[in-house]
Write a protein that holds these residues in place. Structure first.
Motif, PDB file in Angstrom:
ATOM      1  N   GLN A  83     -20.248 -10.575  -8.249  1.00 26.93           N
ATOM      2  CA  GLN A  83     -20.375 -10.784  -6.806  1.00 26.93           C
ATOM      3  C   GLN A  83     -21.619 -10.104  -6.245  1.00 26.93           C
ATOM      4  OE1 GLN A  83     -17.309  -8.954  -4.180  1.00 26.93           O
ATOM      5  NE2 GLN A  83     -16.832 -11.064  -3.603  1.00 26.93           N
ATOM      6  N   VAL A  84     -21.850  -8.842  -6.630  1.00 29.23           N
ATOM      7  CA  VAL A  84     -23.016  -8.137  -6.085  1.00 29.23           C
ATOM      8  C   VAL A  84     -24.314  -8.692  -6.675  1.00 29.23           C
ATOM      9  CG1 VAL A  84     -21.738  -6.007  -5.661  1.00 29.23           C
ATOM     10  CG2 VAL A  84     -22.991  -6.279  -7.808  1.00 29.23           C
ATOM     11  N   GLY A  85     -24.217  -9.344  -7.848  1.00 32.70           N
ATOM     12  CA  GLY A  85     -25.398  -9.950  -8.440  1.00 32.70           C
ATOM     13  C   GLY A  85     -25.722 -11.314  -7.891  1.00 32.70           C
ATOM     14  N   ALA A  86     -24.769 -11.931  -7.166  1.00 33.48           N
ATOM     15  CA  ALA A  86     -24.953 -13.299  -6.663  1.00 33.48           C
ATOM     16  C   ALA A  86     -26.180 -13.451  -5.762  1.00 33.48           C
ATOM     17  CB  ALA A  86     -23.695 -13.766  -5.936  1.00 33.48           C
ATOM     18  N   PRO A  87     -26.462 -12.508  -4.836  1.00 30.58           N
ATOM     19  CA  PRO A  87     -27.656 -12.684  -3.990  1.00 30.58           C
ATOM     20  C   PRO A  87     -28.958 -12.674  -4.778  1.00 30.58           C
ATOM     21  CG  PRO A  87     -26.135 -11.092  -3.019  1.00 30.58           C
ATOM     22  CD  PRO A  87     -25.647 -11.362  -4.409  1.00 30.58           C
ATOM     23  N   LEU A  88     -28.930 -12.138  -6.001  1.00 36.23           N
ATOM     24  CA  LEU A  88     -30.147 -12.072  -6.800  1.00 36.23           C
ATOM     25  C   LEU A  88     -30.269 -13.244  -7.759  1.00 36.23           C
ATOM     26  CD1 LEU A  88     -30.058  -8.272  -7.733  1.00 36.23           C
ATOM     27  CD2 LEU A  88     -31.329  -9.364  -5.884  1.00 36.23           C
TER      28      LEU A  88
END
Length: 336
Positions: A83-88
């Motif tokens: 989830q936290v990697g999704a914006p990247l």
């Protein structure tokens, strides 16, 4: 010699969990499978980098609510990492495809102090939602994680008495991805540079134990790396391998020279179980729920096969020939 057994009479299996970036999702599948077994109990855990994250989720869950809670904690960990990697996702696209290496190869030239101003904070947010520090400090299954002091080059092992989110983050602090983790005004990097993972915490208080190591680092890669990122990756792997061999040499010496010692080693290896694409170096640097689930399934299936062959050996004998796999190939040649 009396076998180390839990109060219920079952053997106890201690866990040594290697680091390996996204490959740590393979370990998630292995742990899920182990948590479904009733023939043994999970004991202490030593983890490095991704292994430290998995170990923290596992031990925290076990302490909070047993095996079911541990499975939920592991699933939440990898869901939140994705989830936290999704914006990247857009920026990471070249990393997700091994053939698109221009941007990937440039990364060793860039400092995380220039490119990653948020440092370890997203990962801190993940751990804060998953890990119960009080549970880690008081759990019967103790967690140990290690990190390398940037200033001295010494490895530090954090156990229940000094466990913190900072310690877990330090163990997972890849130097070219994150700014150094700060603990007590000292800077720390990923623990795999010194021990991947440290084994001695799992037998320091008793020498009749079983240790299952989940291996994510290939001992041998047939190709010579030619891209900057893969060259750096192999340098890191070689440091990891040699640290592990040193740990195993010490363990083997104790088994050979201490009369009451019977440290039984077992191994489950991603490089032996995974497909060529699964162990490709760029996969380590990939973020994605689909990849994590695929690696989890691989780990679960690999663990099922391992248990079919080796369950009866837990508490009885080693299933890993440490000498043949690690010590003899890495021994210094005899002088003539």
């Amino acid at each position: 010699m009396a076998t180390h057994r839990a109060a219920a009479g079952r053997p106890v299996l201690n866990l040594a969990l290697q680091g390996g970036g996204a490959h740590g999702a393979f370990t998630w599948g292995v742990l899920d499978c182990l948590l479904e077994q009733d023939d043994f109990d999970i004991g202490h855990v030593s983890g490095t980098s991704a292994g430290a994250l998995n170990g923290a989720a596992l031990v925290s869950g076990l302490a909070a609510g047993g095996k079911a809670a541990a499975k939920d904690s592991l699933a939440l960990l990898w869901h939140k990492v994705a989830q936290v990697g999704a914006p990247l996702t857009f920026l990471l696209l070249p990393l997700r495809k091994p053939g698109m290496g221009v941007w990937d190869d440039a990364m060793p030239l860039l400092s995380p102090y220039q490119t990653n101003p948020v440092a370890l904070e997203p990962l801190r947010h993940v751990l804060g939602a998953v890990v119960d520090l009080d549970a880690l400090r008081t759990s019967r299954s103790q967690l140990f994680v290690n990190a390398v002091n940037v200033h001295t080059g010494r490895s530090r092992v954090f156990g229940p008495h000094d466990m913190s989110l900072d310690a877990i983050l330090a163990s997972a602090c890849a130097p070219l991805m994150f700014q150094a983790a700060q603990i007590e005004r000292e800077s720390y990097w990923d623990g795999s540079y010194a021990g991947n993972p440290m084994l001695w915490p799992l037998y320091q208080h008793r020498l009749d134990v079983d240790i299952l190591m989940v291996e994510l680092t290939p001992l041998h890669r047939p190709e010579t790396p030619t891209t900057a990122k893969n060259i750096l990756n192999r340098i890191n792997e070689i440091a990891s391998i040699n640290g592990l061999v040193s740990e195993l040499r010490a363990l083997d010496s104790i088994n050979r020279n201490v009369a009451e010692a019977d440290i039984r080693m077992h191994l489950l290896s991603l490089p032996e179980e995974g497909s060529e694409i699964r162990i490709e170096p760029s996969i380590k640097r990939t973020v994605g729920a689909g990849l994590f689930q695929a690696l989890r399934q691989d780990g679960h299936k690999a663990c099922e096969r391992w248990l079919e062959d080796n369950l009866a050996r837990i508490g009885a004998e080693s299933s890993l020939d440490v000498q043949a796999r690690y010590l003899e190939p890495y021994a210094q040649p005899a002088r003539r």
